[in-house]
Structures are given as structure tokens and as C-alpha cells.
Write a protein that holds these residues in place. Structure first.
Motif: not given
Length: 377
Positions: A272-290, A341-351
Motif C-alpha cells: 500500500n505504501l509503495v503503491g501509493n508513492a508510485v501512484k501519486f508520483t508523476d516524475t522523479g523517484s520513489v525510494t524504499v529504505r530498510l 481505507l488503505g492507509l487506515h488499514l495499514s495503520c491498524q495492521i502496524i498497531k
């Protein structure tokens, strides 16, 4: 003691339990409240009161503080610690020479009245606490009705959506004969729309399960690096189609970063988080860090945590949306916002994993979502 004779009463009448070892005091209170139409039961000790309450909770409890054996403070504590009981307002009855009223309020009592009891004051406090009781009961009933409605709605919607999805798949496979290119294109559009609706229904069902406390996590050791690689690989084609650079630090280190959690649910979060970043970003980059970090607990012991950051160069989120971003059915300022609902569900899962999720964002400067999870639940 058998309390069955006390419980055969109409639910339309407020039931008040008076617990006091002074017969004169209970007689006065009973006479005043019965005159007002309340149903009154009287007991003279804390142990019998708890047995009564567990068998048939009253609408209001008038409780003397000073009683032999178990005093009113202990009765209050036991009631408030019993999660199976509904909300019961507790009105403490104290003598003028008892200075510990604050103690009773701190452990869960709702109000107090001093002896000798005055007629008007007693009725005013009883009416006030019963209004509170009715308000809480109404709120809880609405919540239960909402949960039942959501559960039934999602299950009832999901069945025809799944059936429609399977039928369109059969049509595309030529089960009813050869189709023209125009019909095939129309079916593909219908299938995408149906799948989007099915995904939203499934998400709503998951949200309901978490909010109703009916979700059980399947805990296993998780290789977080491998999990994130799967998420990134799955979304890479979409990023490439948009001309975005989907970057990670996942190949920088081969060190195993592991936590105990529900793999499917955490996969849902990061998709959900990476998908949203890709969906809403039109130019540039999406970066995932661990990375890993440590938290110092209250007892000064150190706990290992996993940190995942998802950063994009998208349009950003207005500050006024930050506080409500993880609430259900709340949309950001982006014109392509989804169901909310996506971010709300993500928040519930993380909690549910005892973790945290935060966002930092400015308009025109992209967004940074940060998830931190303990390695052990």
C-alpha cells in the motif's frame, strides 16, 4: 446467595443498586429513589455486591466507601478491571470526615455524595449519571449496529463480485465463443473495474475485522529484506511505465533483518505504501529504505526495532490533512485519492504489531512515510 428474585424486572425501568452497611442510610436512599420510579435493590457488603453485578449489572451503583471486609474503593477497582462488564456509573457515598474522595475518582468512580444525603442533591446526581449511562449505551449500540452492517454488507457484496469476476474471465477465455476485439477490450475494462470494487470490499472487510477485534495475526519469523524485495519487484513494472526510478538500499547489505509478525498483513502494508508513492508520483523517484534501530524501554532495557521508509518526489500532502490521513474514508489533497481505507488499514495492521507509522510531507516536496516495528511481539 441467590439473587434471582432481584432480576425479574422490566428493562424500561432504571435499576439502581445501593450498597451500604448502614440500614438507616439505605432506607432513606431507597425511599427517595423509589418515589421517583427507579427500581432499587439493596445490599450491605462489597462481596455480595460484586456477585450481584456479575450476574446482572445494574444501571447505576450507589456505593458506600467505608464498609467492613471489602470497602467501596476495592469494589470500584474490581468493577473497572472487569472488561466483561458494561459501563456502570458509580456514585460513591462518603462521610463528611472522609478526605479520600479523590482516591475513589482516580480508581474509576464517576461522582460522590456526602452523608447525610440531601434529597435534591441525590436526585440530581442520580439523574446526571443515568444520562451518562444512557448516552454510553446508545453509543455502544450504534457501534455494534455499524459493525454488524459492515460485516453483512461486505460479505453480501463480495459474493456477486467474485461471481462476476469469474464469469468475465470465462468470457475472455472464449467459453461462449469467439469475441470481437471491441468486446474483449470492453470486458477487460469491466474486469478492472470489478476488481477495483472487489479490492475495496476486501479492504473494508479487513478494516472491520481489526476494528471489531476479530483479527488474529499469524506470527512467523519474517525476512524483512526479502519481503520488501517482493513488494518492489511487484510494483516495478508500474513505476517503469510511468518513467519513475524505484530505488532501494536493499542490495547494500546482506545482513539478515528479521522480525516476528504476520507476513501477509505486513506485505499488505508495504504494498500500500509503495503503491501509493508510485501512484501519486508523476516524475522523479520513489525510494524504499530498510534499517534497524533501538528503543530504550521504561525499565531501561534495549529493544531492537526495524525501520522502513518510503519516500517519493510526488506532489506532497497539505499540513491540514496530516492528522486525519490514517482515519477511515479520509482522502488527502490529491485528485487521484482512492477509497480512504488503505492507509487506515495499514495503520491498524502496524498497531496490531505494536509498531508506529508516521508521515512527513510538504506540498511540492514529496512525502516520507516511516514504519517502525519491534522485532518481537
Amino acid at each position: 446467595m441467590d439473587y434471582s428474585p432481584l432480576f425479574g424486572r422490566s428493562s424500561k425501568v432504571d435499576r439502581v443498586l445501593v450498597v451500604d452497611d448502614s440500614p438507616d442510610n439505605t432506607f432513606l436512599i431507597q425511599a427517595i429513589l423509589e418515589e421517583e420510579g427507579y427500581k432499587i435493590d439493596v445490599l450491605n457488603n462489597g462481596s455480595d455486591a460484586l456477585a450481584y453485578i456479575n450476574a446482572s449489572p445494574p444501571d447505576l451503583l450507589l456505593l458506600d466507601v467505608m464498609m467492613p471486609g471489602m470497602d467501596g474503593f476495592e469494589v470500584t477497582q474490581r468493577i473497572r478491571k472487569n472488561a466483561k462488564l458494561p459501563f456502570i456509573p458509580i456514585l460513591l457515598i462518603t462521610a463528611h470526615d472522609q478526605p479520600r474522595v479523590s482516591q475513589g475518582l482516580d480508581i474509576g468512580a464517576d461522582d460522590f455524595i456526602r452523608k447525610p444525603v440531601e434529597f435534591d442533591e441525590l436526585l440530581a446526581r442520580v439523574r446526571s449519571l443515568l444520562r451518562l449511562k444512557h448516552s454510553v449505551d446508545e453509543r455502544d449500540q450504534i457501534a455494534r449496529q455499524r459493525e454488524d452492517f459492515v460485516s453483512r454488507l461486505t460479505h453480501d457484496l463480495r459474493t456477486p463480485l467474485v461471481a462476476a469476476d469469474r464469469m468475465m474471465s470465462l468470457l475472455q477465455q472464449g467459453a461462449l465463443g469467439e469475441l470481437s476485439p471491441e468486446v474483449i477490450e470492453a470486458l477487460a475494462t469491466m474486469e478492472r473495474s470489478n476488481q477495483n470494487l472487489l479490492d475495496m470490499v476486501n479492504t473494508l472487510l479487513q478494516v472491520y475485522c481489526y476494528e471489531a477485534g476479530r483479527k488474529t495475526l499469524s506470527l512467523t519469523p519474517i525476512d524483512v529484506r526479502q519481503l520488501l524485495k517482493e513488494v518492489v519487484q511487484g510494483l516495478m513494472p508500474i513505476a517503469l511505465d510511468k518513467g519513475l526510478a524505484l530505488q532501494t538500499n536493499l542490495a547494500n547489505d546482506d545482513k539478515l533483518i528479521e522480525l516476528r509478525g504476520d507476513r501477509l498483513e505486513l506485505h499488505r502494508v508495504f504494498t500500500n505504501l509503495v503503491g501509493n508513492a508510485v501512484k501519486f508520483t508523476d516524475t522523479g523517484s520513489v525510494t524504499v529504505r530498510l534499517s534497524t534501530t533501538v528503543h530504550v524501554k521504561a525499565d531501561q532495557s534495549v529493544e531492537s526495532w526495524v525501520k522502513v521508509e518510503v519516500e517519493d518526489t510526488g506532489p506532497g500532502i497539505s499540513p491540514e490533512y496530516h492528522s486525519s490521513l490514517f482515519e477511515p474514508f479520509r482522502h488527502g489533497n490529491h485528485k487521484r485519492s482512492g477509497s480512504g481505507l488503505g492507509l487506515h488499514l495499514s495503520c491498524q495492521i502496524i498497531k496490531a504489531h505494536r509498531g508506529t507509522i508516521e508521515v512527513e510531507s510538504q506540498l511540492g516536496k514529496g512525502s516520507l512515510f516511516t514504519v517502525e516495528l519491534p522485532t518481537h511481539l
